[in-house]
Write a protein that holds these residues in place. Structure first.
Motif, PDB file in Angstrom:
ATOM      1  N   GLU A 155       2.409  17.538  68.511  1.00 26.06           N
ATOM      2  CA  GLU A 155       2.264  17.942  66.853  1.00 26.06           C
ATOM      3  C   GLU A 155       2.126  19.997  68.528  1.00 26.06           C
ATOM      4  N   LYS A 156       1.010  19.634  69.022  1.00 26.18           N
ATOM      5  CA  LYS A 156       0.655  20.639  69.356  1.00 26.18           C
ATOM      6  C   LYS A 156       2.177  21.285  70.791  1.00 26.18           C
ATOM      7  N   ALA A 157       2.936  20.382  71.232  1.00 26.36           N
ATOM      8  CA  ALA A 157       4.241  20.649  71.803  1.00 26.36           C
ATOM      9  C   ALA A 157       5.173  20.978  70.955  1.00 26.36           C
ATOM     10  N   ASP A 158       5.457  21.038  69.796  1.00 19.86           N
ATOM     11  CA  ASP A 158       6.123  21.574  68.660  1.00 19.86           C
ATOM     12  C   ASP A 158       5.675  22.702  68.940  1.00 19.86           C
ATOM     13  N   ARG A 159       4.348  22.825  68.018  1.00 21.45           N
ATOM     14  CA  ARG A 159       4.173  23.758  67.611  1.00 21.45           C
ATOM     15  C   ARG A 159       3.916  25.169  68.635  1.00 21.45           C
ATOM     16  N   LEU A 160       3.800  24.666  69.222  1.00 18.69           N
ATOM     17  CA  LEU A 160       4.347  25.652  71.296  1.00 18.69           C
ATOM     18  C   LEU A 160       5.924  26.033  71.326  1.00 18.69           C
ATOM     19  N   ILE A 161       6.986  25.467  71.552  1.00 20.87           N
ATOM     20  CA  ILE A 161       8.130  25.366  71.741  1.00 20.87           C
ATOM     21  C   ILE A 161       8.590  26.440  70.743  1.00 20.87           C
ATOM     22  N   LYS A 162       7.939  26.143  69.297  1.00 20.89           N
ATOM     23  CA  LYS A 162       8.673  27.382  67.785  1.00 20.89           C
ATOM     24  C   LYS A 162       7.443  28.397  68.464  1.00 20.89           C
TER      25      LYS A 162
ATOM     26  N   ALA B  57      11.581  34.219  80.113  1.00 23.32           N
ATOM     27  CA  ALA B  57       9.570  33.602  80.611  1.00 23.32           C
ATOM     28  C   ALA B  57       9.431  32.723  79.532  1.00 23.32           C
ATOM     29  N   GLU B  58       9.469  33.422  78.007  1.00 23.13           N
ATOM     30  CA  GLU B  58       9.604  32.344  77.414  1.00 23.13           C
ATOM     31  C   GLU B  58      10.226  31.333  77.123  1.00 23.13           C
ATOM     32  N   ARG B  59      11.445  31.156  76.829  1.00 28.56           N
ATOM     33  CA  ARG B  59      12.575  30.685  76.927  1.00 28.56           C
ATOM     34  C   ARG B  59      11.694  29.124  77.711  1.00 28.56           C
ATOM     35  N   ASN B  60      11.867  29.534  79.399  1.00 25.46           N
ATOM     36  CA  ASN B  60      11.203  28.970  80.729  1.00 25.46           C
ATOM     37  C   ASN B  60      10.542  28.284  80.100  1.00 25.46           C
TER      38      ASN B  60
ATOM     39  N   ASN C   3       9.881  23.889  79.657  1.00 28.13           N
ATOM     40  CA  ASN C   3       9.302  23.005  80.513  1.00 28.13           C
ATOM     41  C   ASN C   3       8.346  22.367  78.874  1.00 28.13           C
ATOM     42  N   LEU C   4       8.413  22.519  78.260  1.00 31.86           N
ATOM     43  CA  LEU C   4       7.033  21.684  76.776  1.00 31.86           C
ATOM     44  C   LEU C   4       8.416  21.335  76.639  1.00 31.86           C
TER      45      LEU C   4
END
Length: 68
Positions: free
Chosen positions: A7-14, A50-53, A57-58
């Motif tokens: 959930e944290k990874a999904d939130r940070l990816i978004k 950088a944001e896309r990178n 990474n996530l």
């Protein structure tokens, strides 16, 4: 909350994808008013990359943990 969770990874990816889109939009707008010096739009494009990178990474981290 620390550590990894899907959930944290999904939130940070978004969050990172949204930020990248925002920087890209700002870069396009800045590009319209620039004539010779394109440093501002180039800087915004670098921030978007950088944001896309970070988002990529996530995604790799999610894959590592089997959360695809």
């Amino acid at each position: 909350m620390t550590g990894y969770s899907k959930e944290k990874a999904d939130r940070l990816i978004k969050k990172h994808e949204d930020a990248a889109s925002k920087f890209e939009k700002e870069a396009r707008e800045a590009e319209e008013s620039e004539t010779f010096q394109t440093s501002h739009s180039n800087e915004l494009r670098k921030k978007a990359e950088a944001e896309r990178n970070k988002a990529d990474n996530l995604r790799h981290l999610k894959k590592h943990w089997g959360d695809d």
